[in-house]
Design an enzyme around this catalytic site. Structure first.
Site, PDB file in Angstrom:
ATOM      1  NE  ARG A  46      -1.699   1.880   3.565  1.00 38.80           N
ATOM      2  CZ  ARG A  46      -1.343   1.178   4.632  1.00 38.80           C
ATOM      3  NH1 ARG A  46      -1.833  -0.034   4.828  1.00 38.80           N
ATOM      4  NH2 ARG A  46      -0.498   1.661   5.518  1.00 38.80           N
ATOM      5  CE1 TYR A  98     -17.269  11.368 -15.383  1.00 37.13           C
ATOM      6  CE2 TYR A  98     -15.799  11.499 -13.479  1.00 37.13           C
ATOM      7  CZ  TYR A  98     -16.693  10.788 -14.258  1.00 37.13           C
ATOM      8  OH  TYR A  98     -17.011   9.503 -13.932  1.00 37.13           O
ATOM      9  CG  ASP A 170      -9.333  16.358 -15.262  1.00 45.99           C
ATOM     10  OD1 ASP A 170      -8.578  15.749 -16.062  1.00 45.99           O
ATOM     11  OD2 ASP A 170     -10.426  15.899 -14.885  1.00 45.99           O
ATOM     12  CE  LYS A 195     -12.335   8.288 -18.567  1.00 51.80           C
ATOM     13  NZ  LYS A 195     -12.134   8.258 -17.120  1.00 51.80           N
TER      14      LYS A 195
END
Length: 379
Positions: A46, A98, A170, A195
């Protein structure tokens, strides 16, 4: 090192164990220690994982940053940024963004005492009207999702510096191939690596890139403490995808241009949104801060007919009706009922997300096939 070389070699070196050219998939949760605290830089996956480290180095290299962080999704990456804030802080955000980001802002963090101001940022001066002593973050998408509005990052960065607030951009739609916000004055760059960076619709991932050491340390702490990290298999797939980012983006841009030009001349199409058109709002800014104009194209049918828009997306054969974007395959979506359904209808329509709006993620197929597919579906 030039960008096309960075996609393959940036931040990378052969694996120390056997000289593997591609970073191995370290599919492990923990690491042996010779004594308590005595390890080779890794103790628990982690916190750190060698495959993820290789990917984070690649992220940093692509954006000309110093520190990269990989998360389990784009929203997890945005969530980490918002955890830099505290109750009473305020955020100025673009109003065309978004739907998942809007939902995170309004349905989760407003309940924790964070206040959000949504405003059109095509004129950067509007931002200052929403800044006060509680403002801590400016949130920018450019090009925006789904209207492809262009925001002047340099101008927004000057405002952020003047008021001593963080600027996060972004950069999912543009990718670092087309635009590098850190070079334009941003403090944080965010990607939905699901993406274009991954590029093959086979992973879900988010990325953050920064230059400032102290800011990076705060984000690394949040990443480890909250645990929304990507797994090593996804990190490997993202690394593989990045190596072809430059050649994929060239074709996305070429095909996006061809599709936009075709739609703009079609008698049944009302509006076409693509930053490469000279009459697109802030086209000159796009020309100055982007290398090309990308593969995202949005359009509306004449008469704003919902049923007609649905019929078009249902009848496409090569374009797949699906959420997401940025993969090698072409996708079509209906934002009002899909990606932006979480935004109230009246708020959607204020920014142009009307019922007839269709968003295309133009892939890397042959442009003639894509245009023929649009022709048969529209006609």
């Amino acid at each position: 090192m030039k960008f096309n070389t960075k996609t393959i070699h940036g931040g990378q070196k052969p694996d120390a164990a056997y000289g593997s050219v591609m970073p191995p998939i370290y599919q492990t949760s923990t690491y042996a220690q010779s004594t308590p605290g005595g390890h080779k830089g890794y103790e628990y996956s982690r916190t750190h994982n060698p495959t993820r480290t290789a990917l984070e180095n690649a992220f940093a290299s692509l954006e000309n940053g110093k520190y990269g962080l990989a998360f389990s999704s784009g929203l997890a990456a945005i969530d980490a940024i918002l955890k830099l804030l505290k109750p009473g802080d305020e955020v100025v955000s673009t109003n065309d963004l978004y739907g998942g980001t809007y939902r995170l802002f309004t349905k989760i963090y407003e309940d924790f005492g964070i206040k959000f101001h949504f405003t059109g940022m095509e004129n950067a001066k509007r931002i200052e009207d929403n800044i006060n002593e509680n403002t801590k973050l400016i949130w920018v998408e450019t090009p925006t999702n789904p209207m492809l509005n262009i925001i002047d990052i340099v101008s927004v960065a000057k405002i952020a510096k003047r008021y001593e607030v963080l600027l996060a951009v972004d950069n999912t739609f543009a990718t670092p191939y087309l635009q590098q916000p850190l070079e334009l004055g941003a403090d944080i760059v965010m990607h939905s690596a699901t993406k274009y960076l991954g590029g093959h619709s086979d992973l879900v991932m988010g990325a953050l890139i920064v230059k400032d050491k102290d800011l990076a340390a705060r984000l690394y702490f949040i990443q480890n403490a909250c645990g929304a990290v990507c797994g090593p298999q996804d990190a490997f797939l993202a690394l593989r995808g990045i190596k072809t980012l430059h050649i994929r983006m060239q074709r996305h841009c070429e095909n996006g241009h061809a599709v936009a030009e075709y739609l703009a001349q079609h008698p049944k199409i009302e509006n076409v949104y693509w930053p490469g058109f000279q009459n697109h709002p802030n086209h000159d800014i796009a020309k100055s801060q982007m290398k090309a104009y990308g593969g995202m194209v949005s359009f509306t049918t004449k008469g704003n007919n919902y049923e007609e828009a649905i019929k078009i997306v249902e009848n496409l054969k090569i374009f797949t009706l699906a959420e997401s974007l940025g993969g090698v395959e072409s996708l079509a979506g209906h934002p009002a009922s899909m990606t932006h359904a979480s935004i109230p209808k009246e708020e959607r329509e204020k920014i142009g997300v009307v019922d007839s709006l269709i968003r295309l993620s133009v892939g890397i197929e042959d442009e003639a096939d894509l245009i023929a597919d649009l022709k048969q579906a529209i006609d």
